[in-house]
Each structure stands twice: as structure tokens, then as C-alpha cells.
Design a protein around this motif. Structure first.
Motif, mmCIF file in Angstrom:
data_model
loop_
_atom_site.group_PDB
_atom_site.id
_atom_site.type_symbol
_atom_site.label_atom_id
_atom_site.label_comp_id
_atom_site.label_asym_id
_atom_site.label_seq_id
_atom_site.Cartn_x
_atom_site.Cartn_y
_atom_site.Cartn_z
ATOM 1 N N MET A 119 0.970 -1.148 0.074
ATOM 2 C CA MET A 119 -0.031 0.004 -0.043
ATOM 3 C C MET A 119 0.870 1.164 -0.072
ATOM 4 O O MET A 119 0.613 2.039 -0.681
ATOM 5 C CB MET A 119 -0.837 0.067 1.238
ATOM 6 C CG MET A 119 -1.765 1.254 1.243
ATOM 7 S SD MET A 119 -2.705 1.378 3.019
ATOM 8 C CE MET A 119 -3.482 3.098 2.893
ATOM 9 N N LEU A 120 1.882 1.339 0.669
ATOM 10 C CA LEU A 120 2.557 2.651 0.916
ATOM 11 C C LEU A 120 4.199 2.150 0.389
ATOM 12 O O LEU A 120 4.824 1.088 0.488
ATOM 13 C CB LEU A 120 2.924 2.843 2.629
ATOM 14 C CG LEU A 120 1.896 3.094 3.082
ATOM 15 C CD1 LEU A 120 2.113 3.430 4.429
ATOM 16 C CD2 LEU A 120 1.221 4.681 2.539
ATOM 17 N N ASP A 121 4.582 3.224 -0.317
ATOM 18 C CA ASP A 121 6.006 3.123 -0.992
ATOM 19 C C ASP A 121 7.123 3.137 0.032
ATOM 20 O O ASP A 121 7.189 4.374 0.476
ATOM 21 C CB ASP A 121 6.207 3.820 -2.232
ATOM 22 C CG ASP A 121 7.390 3.664 -2.939
ATOM 23 O OD1 ASP A 121 8.354 2.672 -2.270
ATOM 24 O OD2 ASP A 121 7.863 4.353 -3.804
ATOM 25 N N ILE A 191 -4.652 0.340 -2.665
ATOM 26 C CA ILE A 191 -5.761 0.208 -1.384
ATOM 27 C C ILE A 191 -6.057 -1.042 -0.896
ATOM 28 O O ILE A 191 -6.682 -1.981 -1.928
ATOM 29 C CB ILE A 191 -6.851 1.203 -1.657
ATOM 30 C CG1 ILE A 191 -6.402 2.688 -1.914
ATOM 31 C CG2 ILE A 191 -7.947 1.020 -0.453
ATOM 32 C CD1 ILE A 191 -7.766 3.391 -2.079
ATOM 33 N N PRO A 192 -5.631 -1.599 0.009
ATOM 34 C CA PRO A 192 -5.951 -2.849 0.451
ATOM 35 C C PRO A 192 -7.340 -3.161 0.910
ATOM 36 O O PRO A 192 -7.847 -2.269 1.645
ATOM 37 C CB PRO A 192 -5.050 -3.164 1.636
ATOM 38 C CG PRO A 192 -4.146 -1.888 2.055
ATOM 39 C CD PRO A 192 -4.772 -1.025 1.164
ATOM 40 N N VAL A 193 -8.019 -4.125 0.570
ATOM 41 C CA VAL A 193 -9.193 -4.165 1.100
ATOM 42 C C VAL A 193 -9.280 -5.886 1.888
ATOM 43 O O VAL A 193 -9.077 -6.783 1.148
ATOM 44 C CB VAL A 193 -10.485 -4.108 0.282
ATOM 45 C CG1 VAL A 193 -11.912 -4.444 0.945
ATOM 46 C CG2 VAL A 193 -10.451 -2.632 -0.203
ATOM 47 N N THR A 224 -7.187 -8.160 -0.862
ATOM 48 C CA THR A 224 -6.974 -7.914 -2.143
ATOM 49 C C THR A 224 -6.541 -6.478 -2.319
ATOM 50 O O THR A 224 -6.574 -5.524 -1.415
ATOM 51 C CB THR A 224 -8.168 -8.138 -2.989
ATOM 52 O OG1 THR A 224 -8.925 -7.016 -2.642
ATOM 53 C CG2 THR A 224 -8.660 -9.457 -2.855
ATOM 54 N N ASN A 225 -5.733 -6.183 -3.424
ATOM 55 C CA ASN A 225 -5.358 -4.879 -4.192
ATOM 56 C C ASN A 225 -6.227 -4.193 -4.851
ATOM 57 O O ASN A 225 -7.163 -4.888 -5.492
ATOM 58 C CB ASN A 225 -3.790 -4.877 -4.142
ATOM 59 C CG ASN A 225 -3.657 -5.544 -5.601
ATOM 60 O OD1 ASN A 225 -4.495 -5.878 -6.327
ATOM 61 N ND2 ASN A 225 -2.380 -5.588 -5.712
#
Lengths: 268, 238
Positions: A119-121, A191-193, A224-225
Motif C-alpha cells: 500500500m505504501l512505498d 488500497i488494500p481491502v 486484495t489490492n
């Protein structure tokens, strides 16, 4: 609610009867989640925060961002740490003290969902390689525990991250110094869900309530992404799943996750 | 960075994509434990010991209707390159929980109310895939202790390395590969009892990965069966 959980165990037969007719105790369809509400910026002293309600489950998550030393083997990446605590006021069965197995699993599954979807770099959070990086601490306080803490905690953590602002640090004499009044958006890539499903008998239901959790056979959390990939899994519970069931669960996680992602995307 | 796969599809430790590391298992290796097993799974070296059914301490944990299962997964301080702090880490506590939940579907504890079966796992040397190897040994230690079981639990990871789905991820592949999916499976009942994933898979890769892992579990099962038979069906045993 303690008695009602015991009651739910006794109610297993009734819940199974209802499931055979395609119904759930609270009237939802098998793939319906409870209503999700997200408020961000609820704790102004945090760099990012969110209060999430998923049905009757409520969680407050705060993000704190501060310089730190990198992990020895990951000197080219910022630090990301998720924790969770079920507050004693959230559940009559919870007592103050060191975290239980369940809470450690909860925090690690939420952490894995955010970390493994990338999600984050984290490479963008390095101040001096191998020496100084920005640390992002995501701490969740569960204030009302009424089932499916995994998803509620994941949504709260992701919402708090999406709404956070990253303070700017400059290096002076090899030490990080805060630059007042300058912030940036977090380096969000996807965005992870998280979608948690319970198996009761042969039925797979999404977003189990505490009644359903008390009598479920097994649990599967799938994150999931945005690109439609499967990035993190955790099976729990006292029984297992067949191959067909885990494939079915991945399809449900992708389709149900799309709706939640739209809700989270609005926070960016 | 190590090259994880060469142009001929051979992995960094010389294996093909569908090949397990060398596995050797011995059942009944500890004198005091009611059941035990020792596994070498590649460079992993793991001991599992089972005690029980026995009295539960603390007493409030006891269940009036059934026995309970407890599990402790622990890594020795010398098991990894950098010394590991001997206190249980959050990782070890989580793994203890998922291993317990992977074994629970197999054991039948209804006939032992108010008792506990304790499973203790010690990782003496770790090299990627310890939770699966630990489960393979723990399942045999339970059988060796005479705990009634529906099936053995066999475990093996699958994953994604150099854009390919491969069986049994080793330490290098775990560190630098694209995905790691530990799976535990009851081969005769066709049930997955542990499943986790770290890494990004498309839906098609996900299905292939689960299937690859299940196939690996079936291979491990044969080795587990043989280890049990070596203890109980040989001439020395009589």
C-alpha cells in the motif's frame, strides 16, 4: 454481551436452520456486510486517524509518524508497524494485561494486509540509508467488539493512513529535525481491502457477527489490492476449507472488496 | 541479490519448480514425552513433543465437554543467523495459534473432557518454511502419543519465485521471492487446515498456488506415513 455469545453457541442449530433457507440471524444475505461508516480526522493530535463502525463493532485508529532507526536488514525502507488492543471497555471478557494470542493475530493480519499489498512505498520514507528513516505507527483501539475485528481494524487502519499527513524532516548534523508547517501526502500505491468470511456447515458468509463467530467452523481473511490481486491470507478457526471453498472465498473477496474500496478511495 | 532461478528453470538450491527439499522424519525420539517426532526438512531441524491427555493447569482453561489442545512453537536462540531473543516473539505466538488451529480439525478430544493435550515444538535450526515442517512433526507426535485422529495433517508451502509458481519455498526464496503460501492439508479428508499468504498473486496464480501446495502436502503425507510405519511396523518394534 458475554451471555449472548454463550447463547449463540446454543443457537448454532437455529443459525444452521436459517442458513439452509438462505437467511442470517440479522436478516443479511450471505455476501452482505454490515453497514460501514468511516469518520477520519477524529483525533487531531495524531497525524492521521479514523473511527470506523462496522455494524456494532467500533474501532478508533491513530497514525503517528516520527523518525526512527530502520530494521537492520531493511535499511532502504521506512518502518511500518500495526498494533491493536481490545480495550477492556469493549468486551466483558477482556481484561487489562499483556495481549492475548487473538489480539496478536489480529494486529499481525492487519499489518500483513497493508504490508503485502505494498500500500505504501516505504522506499520514499528513508532519510539516511541504513541510519534514519520515517516510522509509521498505526495503533488501533477496539472500543466495541461485536464481531469481525479483522475487517473493521483493517478498514480503520487503511482509512487513517489514507487521511494522514506526513511531516517533513531534514537532516542536520546526521540527525533528523522536524520542518515546521510542511507536510506531504503519504506515498500510497494501492488500497488494500480485507474481507473476512466464516464457514458454518457448508455455507460461506461474509462479515460474521459475534453470534456467527461463536458458532463458525472456520474463518478465512483475504486481502486484495486495487489491481484485483490476492495479497494476504489468514485461515483461522477450529476446522478447515476444501479447495473449492478457498477458491470461492477468493472470488467473494474480490467482488465484495470492490464496494469497500470505493468507500475508502473517497478519503484520498 | 541471489539469482533465484536459472534459464533452465532450476532453483537456487538445485531443485525443479515442483520438487520438495529432502525430508527425513523419525517418530518416537523423546523418552519423557507421550509422543514425539524429529524432522529435517531441508536445513530445518525441528523437534515436536506431545504430552497428554493430562490435567489442565490453570484449571479455568478446562472444558467440561471435551479435551483442549494447546500448542507452543518456539525457536531456539541459535536457530537463525542472528541470535534470536529466547522470549516468545509476536511472530511465534501467532504461529503457535495457527498451528493449533491446523491440528484441531484432525484430533478427536471429545472422549477426554477436562484434560489438555500439549504440543511443544522447538525449532533447532530454521531455514524457511518452519511452520509447515513443524506441523508435519507435530502431527506425527500426536499420532505417536496415541491421540485419536481423523487424519494426519501434512503441510508444505507453495509460492511465487521469478514469476513462476513453485513448491516448497526455501529461506532465500522466502526473503527475495514474490509470494509465500504455507498450506496444511488433511489428505484423506481433502481439507485445508492452515493457509496464509504473504505476497501478490493474480486470481489464476492463486488457484495454481493452492493446488501446488496441496500436491506438496500429499507428497509429504507419504513420507509421514512411512515414518510412522518405521516405528510401529518393523521387526525391532515388536
Amino acid at each position: 454481551m458475554a451471555n449472548s455469545v454463550i447463547l449463540a453457541q446454543l443457537k448454532r442449530e437455529q443459525i444452521l436452520e436459517l442458513l439452509k433457507e438462505g437467511k442470517r440471524l440479522d436478516g443479511r444475505g450471505f455476501e452482505d456486510q454490515r453497514p460501514l461508516s468511516i469518520d477520519v480526522g477524529v483525533i487531531p493530535k495524531a497525524n492521521g486517524s479514523a473511527r470506523v463502525r462496522l455494524g456494532d463493532t467500533e474501532i478508533v485508529t491513530g497514525v503517528k509518524i516520527q523518525p526512527d532507526k530502520p530494521f537492520p536488514d531493511l535499511g532502504d525502507k521506512g518502518i511500518l508497524i500495526c498494533t491493536a488492543e481490545i480495550l477492556p471497555l469493549a468486551d466483558p471478557n477482556t481484561e487489562p494485561g499483556p495481549p492475548s494470542e487473538e489480539v496478536i493475530e489480529l494486529a499481525r493480519v492487519v499489518d500483513r494486509g497493508i504490508r503485502e499489498t505494498e500500500m505504501l512505498d516505504l522506499h520514499q520514507l528513508v532519510l539516511i540509508e541504513n541510519k534514519s528513516v520515517i516510522g509509521i505507527f498505526i495503533d488501533s483501539s477496539i472500543t466495541d467488539a461485536n464481531g469481525n475485528l479483522f475487517d473493521a481494524c483493517s478498514y480503520a487502519s487503511v482509512a487513517a493512513l489514507l487521511s494522514c499527513t506526513v511531516p517533513k524532516y531534514e537532516i542536520k548534523d546526521e540527525a533528523p529535525v522536524l520542518v515546521e508547517g510542511v507536510t506531504s501526502k503519504p506515498p500510497v500505491k494501492t488500497i488494500p481491502v480485507s474481507i473476512t468470511m466464516a464457514r458454518i456447515g457448508d455455507h460461506i458468509i461474509v462479515d460474521p457477527s459475534s453470534y456467527e463467530e461463536a458458532c463458525m467452523d472456520a474463518r478465512l481473511t483475504i486481502t486484495t489490492n486495487t489491481e484485483g490481486n490476492i495479497c494476504a491470507l489468514q485461515k483461522g478457526g477450529i476446522d478447515g476449507f476444501t479447495f473449492e471453498q478457498v477458491v470461492r472465498c477468493s472470488e467473494i473477496a474480490l467482488s465484495v472488496g470492490t464496494k469497500i474500496r470505493k468507500q475508502l478511495e473517497k478519503l484520498m | 541479490m541471489t539469482q533465484l532461478m536459472n534459464e533452465n528453470g532450476i532453483r537456487c538450491d538445485g531443485r525443479r519448480v515442483d520438487q520438495l527439499r529432502n525430508i527425513s522424519i523419525k517418530v518416537g525420539v523423546l523418552k519423557n514425552a507421550d509422543g514425539s517426532a524429529y524432522i529435517e526438512f531441508g536445513k530445518n531441524k525441528i523437534l515436536a513433543g506431545v504430552f497428554g491427555p493430562r490435567d489442565v493447569h490453570p484449571k479455568h482453561m478446562a472444558n467440561q465437554d471435551s479435551g483442549i489442545l494447546r500448542c507452543r512453537y518456539h525457536m531456539s536462540p541459535f536457530s537463525v543467523t542472528e541470535r534470536k531473543n529466547p522470549a516468545p516473539s509476536r511472530r511465534e505466538i501467532e504461529i503457535s495459534k495457527v498451528i493449533k488451529e491446523a491440528l484441531l480439525p484432525a484430533v478427536i478430544l471429545k472422549d477426554f473432557p477436562r484434560t489438555v493435550v500439549d504440543v511443544f515444538i522447538e525449532v533447532l535450526q530454521a531455514d524457511g518454511g518452519t511452520r509447515c515442517a513443524a506441523l508435519d512433526a507435530a502431527s506425527l507426535a500426536l499420532a505417536d502419543a496415541g491421540i485419536p485422529m481423523r487424519d494426519l495433517v501434512s503441510a508444505c508451502a507453495a509460492g511465487k519465485v521469478a514469476d513462476q509458481i513453485v513448491l516448497d519455498i526455501n529461506n532465500e526464496e522466502d526473503q527475495e521471492g514474490q509470494a509465500d503460501m504455507p498450506i496444511a492439508y488433511m489428505p484423506n479428508l481433502g481439507k485445508i487446515t492452515l493457509m496464509q499468504l504473504d505476497g501478490i498473486l493474480t486470481p489464476a496464480e492463486y488457484q495454481k498456488c493452492v493446488q501446488t501446495g496441496i500436491n506438496g502436502c500429499k507428497l509429504v503425507y507419504e513420507i509421514q506415513r512411512k515414518a510412522l510405519m518405521d516405528k510401529y511396523f518393523t521387526n525391532e518394534a515388536q
